[in-house]
Write an enzyme that holds these catalytic residues in place. Structure first.
Site, mmCIF file in Angstrom:
data_model
loop_
_atom_site.group_PDB
_atom_site.id
_atom_site.type_symbol
_atom_site.label_atom_id
_atom_site.label_comp_id
_atom_site.label_asym_id
_atom_site.label_seq_id
_atom_site.Cartn_x
_atom_site.Cartn_y
_atom_site.Cartn_z
ATOM 1 N N LYS A 1 0.822 -1.210 0.000
ATOM 2 C CA LYS A 1 0.000 0.000 0.000
ATOM 3 C C LYS A 1 0.856 1.259 0.000
ATOM 4 O O LYS A 1 0.529 2.231 -0.673
ATOM 5 C CB LYS A 1 -0.939 0.012 1.216
ATOM 6 C CG LYS A 1 -2.130 -0.919 1.079
ATOM 7 C CD LYS A 1 -3.186 -0.587 2.114
ATOM 8 C CE LYS A 1 -4.333 -1.584 2.086
ATOM 9 N NZ LYS A 1 -5.273 -1.385 3.190
ATOM 10 N N LYS B 1 -8.173 -10.667 -7.767
ATOM 11 C CA LYS B 1 -9.254 -10.734 -6.793
ATOM 12 C C LYS B 1 -10.294 -9.655 -7.090
ATOM 13 O O LYS B 1 -9.937 -8.509 -7.365
ATOM 14 C CB LYS B 1 -8.610 -10.485 -5.421
ATOM 15 C CG LYS B 1 -9.418 -10.884 -4.219
ATOM 16 C CD LYS B 1 -8.666 -10.492 -2.937
ATOM 17 C CE LYS B 1 -8.966 -9.048 -2.597
ATOM 18 N NZ LYS B 1 -9.480 -8.775 -1.261
ATOM 19 N N LYS C 1 -13.544 -4.099 -3.915
ATOM 20 C CA LYS C 1 -14.329 -2.866 -3.939
ATOM 21 C C LYS C 1 -13.444 -1.662 -4.191
ATOM 22 O O LYS C 1 -13.941 -0.575 -4.455
ATOM 23 C CB LYS C 1 -15.183 -2.705 -2.671
ATOM 24 C CG LYS C 1 -14.457 -2.724 -1.350
ATOM 25 C CD LYS C 1 -15.452 -2.561 -0.193
ATOM 26 C CE LYS C 1 -15.132 -3.467 0.973
ATOM 27 N NZ LYS C 1 -13.843 -3.190 1.637
HETATM 28 P P1 ADP Z 1 -11.978 -5.332 -0.808
HETATM 29 O O1 ADP Z 1 -10.798 -5.810 -1.575
HETATM 30 O O2 ADP Z 1 -13.259 -5.544 -1.514
HETATM 31 O O3 ADP Z 1 -11.803 -3.916 -0.308
HETATM 32 P P2 ADP Z 1 -11.451 -6.168 1.883
HETATM 33 O O4 ADP Z 1 -9.989 -6.262 1.737
HETATM 34 O O5 ADP Z 1 -12.009 -4.975 2.605
HETATM 35 O O6 ADP Z 1 -12.122 -6.270 0.443
HETATM 36 O O7 ADP Z 1 -11.987 -7.493 2.552
HETATM 37 C C1 ADP Z 1 -13.160 -7.582 3.317
HETATM 38 C C2 ADP Z 1 -13.522 -9.047 3.485
HETATM 39 O O8 ADP Z 1 -13.996 -9.574 2.259
HETATM 40 C C3 ADP Z 1 -12.370 -9.944 3.905
HETATM 41 O O9 ADP Z 1 -12.882 -10.944 4.770
HETATM 42 C C4 ADP Z 1 -11.909 -10.539 2.618
HETATM 43 O O10 ADP Z 1 -11.279 -11.787 2.783
HETATM 44 C C5 ADP Z 1 -13.209 -10.687 1.848
HETATM 45 N N1 ADP Z 1 -12.980 -10.556 0.412
HETATM 46 C C6 ADP Z 1 -12.617 -9.431 -0.241
HETATM 47 N N2 ADP Z 1 -12.525 -9.651 -1.557
HETATM 48 C C7 ADP Z 1 -12.812 -10.953 -1.746
HETATM 49 C C8 ADP Z 1 -12.873 -11.789 -2.892
HETATM 50 N N3 ADP Z 1 -12.604 -11.320 -4.100
HETATM 51 N N4 ADP Z 1 -13.215 -13.082 -2.736
HETATM 52 C C9 ADP Z 1 -13.490 -13.552 -1.509
HETATM 53 N N5 ADP Z 1 -13.434 -12.830 -0.387
HETATM 54 C C10 ADP Z 1 -13.108 -11.540 -0.489
HETATM 55 NA NA NA Z 2 -9.720 -2.968 0.391
#
Ligand code: ADP
Ligand code: NA
Length: 330
Positions: A114, A197, A200
């Site tokens: 990051k 992956k 959001k």
């Molecule tokens: P994002 O990448 O959407 O911002 P976060 O890092 O905030 O997601 O993760 C929030 C939760 O959602 C965590 O428990 C993470 O493991 C799960 N998560 C995020 N993206 C995925 C994905 N593509 N597939 C499965 N689980 C995910």
């Molecule tokens: Na994130």
């Protein structure tokens, strides 16, 4: 019999959660809440480690909480609260930072990634100490289990080290938690870039399925999802990442085995398969979206739920913090 404690959380970093958050986190949490004394937090203190607009942050926090409930997290069974409503998180994070090595914190790979993205001047000290705050989140509730994605495993390991260090210096205070690493069958990839992956915070949302999006829009995104030239619906992560990802989503949302879905679409094209999946997604996300919007249309009721749950969290967190103060001579 008391149930084992479980802790997890998500950052309010968008107006809507995406399909990966739903499948990889919310559905797992929903299923675990019967067997555990679960604490599910909307981690807004984590969200301010990168630049935020105050009004937007407040709105995203409420929307994230509403989506937890809409997805089936029951605020009467689990403790569903907003992190900043419980002051003990910031206090314990400070204390834990004093027993965290600078080099130890510097080895966290998520920080390295990051901070490279933002550059040194735009990288806050808060982003550096983020994992220490996460340790405080977990340890305050004496959590035994912490469901996380792969990328958070190192932070749970740091949390374990800090708990053990504190316990050996000051006496048994914290439960040493275990990570519960997400299964492959719950990991969702971007529809346009199926080796990355779904996120959001992706740069483009063309391949992101939003939980609260217009259903026709989501269906369209599925119809446009990247596949391959083979034309046969079967799971092969290596050679058919697009189709495999769609199968994973289909299986996760229906509770069916991938094999049975492959059988259903044997000899049929990707168009049919995508139409089938679009229907599954619409059926699953539709009611969640409706419930979330209902909750968001009654701000007083959502506030009441969040305040009652913050009070539940406070009671547990304050007891841990009082013990910590006592043991370190504050
Ligand atoms: P994002 O990448 O959407 O911002 P976060 O890092 O905030 O997601 O993760 C929030 C939760 O959602 C965590 O428990 C993470 O493991 C799960 N998560 C995020 N993206 C995925 C994905 N593509 N597939 C499965 N689980 C995910
Ligand atoms: Na994130």
């Amino acid at each position: 019999m008391t149930k084992p404690r479980l802790y997890s959380g998500m950052q309010p970093s968008a107006d809507s959660l995406q399909a990966g958050n739903y499948i990889g986190a919310l559905l797992q949490w929903r299923d675990m809440q019967a067997s555990y004394d679960a604490f599910f937090s909307v981690v807004d203190l984590h969200a301010i480690t990168v630049p935020q607009q105050p009004e937007e942050l407040r709105e995203k926090t409420r929307r994230t909480a509403a989506q937890y409930i809409a997805a089936g997290i029951e605020p009467s069974k689990s403790t569903l609260y907003v992190q900043s409503h419980v002051r003990a998180h910031a206090e314990l994070a400070w204390i834990l930072s004093t027993i965290t090595g600078f080099g130890e914190a510097g080895r966290m790979t998520q920080f390295k990634d990051k901070s490279q993205r933002y550059g040194s001047d735009a990288t806050s000290v808060g982003l550096f100490t983020y994992p220490v705050l996460m340790a405080a989140d977990i340890l305050l509730y004496q959590s035994e289990l912490v469901p996380v994605g792969d990328d958070q495993k190192q932070h749970v390991e740091l949390t374990r080290d800090l708990a053990e260090r504190f316990n050996s210096r000051f006496g048994e205070t914290f439960t040493v938690p275990m990570p519960v690493i997400q299964k492959d069958t719950a990991r969702i990839y971007d529809l346009q870039n199926p080796t990355a992956k779904m996120s959001k915070s992706a740069e483009s949302d063309a391949g992101v399925l939003w939980l609260l999006d217009d259903l026709a829009k989501s269906a369209k995104k599925i119809m446009r999802a990247v596949t391959d030239n083979e034309g046969s619906v079967h799971f092969d992560r290596e050679n058919k990442p697009g189709v495999s990802n769609l199968l994973t989503i289909y299986a996760a949302l229906t509770g069916r085995q991938v094999g049975s879905i492959e059988d259903e679409y044997a000899g049929r094209g990707y168009g049919d398969f995508k139409k089938g999946l679009a229907e599954v997604v619409v059926n699953e996300f539709g009611p969640v979206r409706e419930r979330a919007n209902e909750l968001l249309s009654d701000p007083a009721e959502l506030d009441r739920i969040l305040a009652a749950n913050a009070a539940k969290a406070d009671a547990v967190a304050d007891a841990t913090l009082a013990d910590v103060y006592d043991r370190i001579g504050l």
